[in-house]
Design a protein around this motif. Sequence first.
Motif, mmCIF file in Angstrom:
data_model
loop_
_atom_site.group_PDB
_atom_site.id
_atom_site.type_symbol
_atom_site.label_atom_id
_atom_site.label_comp_id
_atom_site.label_asym_id
_atom_site.label_seq_id
_atom_site.Cartn_x
_atom_site.Cartn_y
_atom_site.Cartn_z
ATOM 1 N N ARG A 148 43.130 47.311 35.421
ATOM 2 C CA ARG A 148 41.566 47.576 35.646
ATOM 3 C C ARG A 148 41.107 46.424 36.685
ATOM 4 N NH1 ARG A 148 38.704 49.459 30.592
ATOM 5 N NH2 ARG A 148 39.649 51.324 31.486
ATOM 6 N N GLY A 149 40.137 46.701 37.662
ATOM 7 C CA GLY A 149 39.592 45.647 38.509
ATOM 8 C C GLY A 149 40.320 45.412 39.616
ATOM 9 N N PRO A 150 39.914 44.215 40.420
ATOM 10 C CA PRO A 150 40.508 43.843 41.488
ATOM 11 C C PRO A 150 41.991 43.767 41.636
ATOM 12 C CG PRO A 150 38.482 42.768 41.050
ATOM 13 C CD PRO A 150 38.987 43.249 39.882
ATOM 14 N N VAL A 151 42.400 43.242 40.459
ATOM 15 C CA VAL A 151 43.823 43.093 40.392
ATOM 16 C C VAL A 151 44.706 44.362 40.882
ATOM 17 C CG1 VAL A 151 44.361 43.594 38.007
ATOM 18 C CG2 VAL A 151 45.785 41.933 39.199
ATOM 19 N N LEU A 152 44.128 45.500 40.505
ATOM 20 C CA LEU A 152 45.054 46.799 40.775
ATOM 21 C C LEU A 152 45.229 46.662 42.232
ATOM 22 C CD1 LEU A 152 46.019 49.354 39.551
ATOM 23 C CD2 LEU A 152 43.791 50.315 40.131
ATOM 24 N N GLU A 153 44.304 46.274 43.274
ATOM 25 C CA GLU A 153 44.627 46.556 44.773
ATOM 26 C C GLU A 153 45.867 45.643 44.848
ATOM 27 O OE1 GLU A 153 45.257 47.656 48.214
ATOM 28 O OE2 GLU A 153 44.000 48.823 46.529
ATOM 29 N N ARG A 154 45.972 44.271 44.260
ATOM 30 C CA ARG A 154 47.163 43.539 44.720
ATOM 31 C C ARG A 154 48.355 44.250 44.224
ATOM 32 N NH1 ARG A 154 46.720 37.377 43.082
ATOM 33 N NH2 ARG A 154 44.843 37.161 44.369
ATOM 34 N N LEU A 155 48.335 44.650 42.940
ATOM 35 C CA LEU A 155 49.436 45.336 42.332
ATOM 36 C C LEU A 155 49.946 46.449 43.406
ATOM 37 C CD1 LEU A 155 48.366 45.705 38.481
ATOM 38 C CD2 LEU A 155 50.384 44.114 39.565
#
Length: 477
Positions: free
Chosen positions: A333-340
């Motif tokens: 959940r959150g901005p990390v999802l786009e990096r993943l």
Amino acid sequence: MQERSSVDELAERLRTELDRYSPGEKLPSSRALVDRFRVSPVTVSRALAQLAAEGLVVTRPGAGAFRARPRTAATATGDTSWQEVALSADGAADLVPRSVDASGVLVSLAAPPPGVIEFNGGYLHPSLQPERAMSAALARAGRRPGAWGRPPTEGLPELREWFARNIGGAVTAAEVLITAGGQSALTTALRALAPPGAPVLVESPTYPGMLAIARSAGLRPVPVPVDPDGVRPALLADAFRATGARVFVCQPLFQNPTGAVLAPERRGEVLRIAREAGAFVVEDDFVRRLVHEDAGPLPLPLAADDPDGVVVHVSSLTKATSPSFRVSALAARGPVLERLRAIQIVDTFFVPRPLQEAALELVGSPAWPRHLRSISAELKARRDAMTTALRLGLPDLALPHIPSGGYHLWLRLPDGTAETALTSAALRAGVAITPGRPYFSAEPPAGHLRLSFAAVAGPQEIQEGVRRLRTAREEVA
């Protein structure tokens, strides 16, 4: 299993008869082989395919099978010694060496020699796998509209929704990515969350494959001890303070290798400690579907109790199905999802759509709950058989915790017993076991063994395996 055995037997008989034919000479027709050996056409086809893969025969559609011509002499081997310098120079500036030691992973992936009982396996025995249901699901999946087209990079929406429901809490399909197995998901997570040279907190002991991922990414695994109630929160807080780490990797449910379940009172503590440290918790929920019949209600994943995006959750269908059914989920959940998501796209593009469609067909079929009930009962029976056999035959091996899920037991060896010597003696006695050393990122407190009860045929094979292990124990005592 019977079909597989027949294929191997026919391939061996044909292999011994190849000298009767000249190179390029045609072998008897498939129909003739069916009549002669009294096997099915499928068995003949698979046996010939096996010989073709070995380079012994050549099959030509419409013409038949022919003995292969001898291979030409291999060209002279080149000099690759220059690579030693190049690879060393490439890592000279690394804070942590990125050479990969896969030995701890290969222990559970490599098939043992014929006749050796597999106490080191990491997957279900073929008799426990839902082969018929998977085959039917794959056949139905192949006929779905668009099944062979390009899937969404994040995964099929319906499959993401299924994983989100199984995680629970407020997790939605939009927060789930479909990945090619748990190992791939863990690799993506660690690459996304920590730069090379950074520390990463890990349970001690822990899964060797995760340690290999961390080291290959140039990370420094820092151990945090576990007990029968899971990771110890006070030590976790100390480790965050001492290292400045921003990632903690854990298996809260039926931890590998100890089988521990994170106690209810520790769940909130772990999330609080990580949140205060500004760190992520990578939750490897790898065997939730391998619960034993006597386990009782399971706790929800940590991700279900995390509204703040602390947890990056990994779950998989592989352990409950087959090593080749590599479908898993990565939820965040959150901005990390786009990096993943970006890292996964760069690494793999996407999981093949037919496999995703087959996963949907499988988990949506009546065969799926039946399979889960079946392996729940079977794993309990095998666990009980191994526990009883060990207590009777090897009472000096300490078994501090009997898990109610997963597929293995974690044993402590008597002081002074050499893991490597016992492992070698066991293999000579005809049983493959897993030494404990690869599960520790630092010096282990004692010698250990991990014994799998899922990769064997049943209770009788377990009893025979323990008998062979006792023979090995007596040899090194």
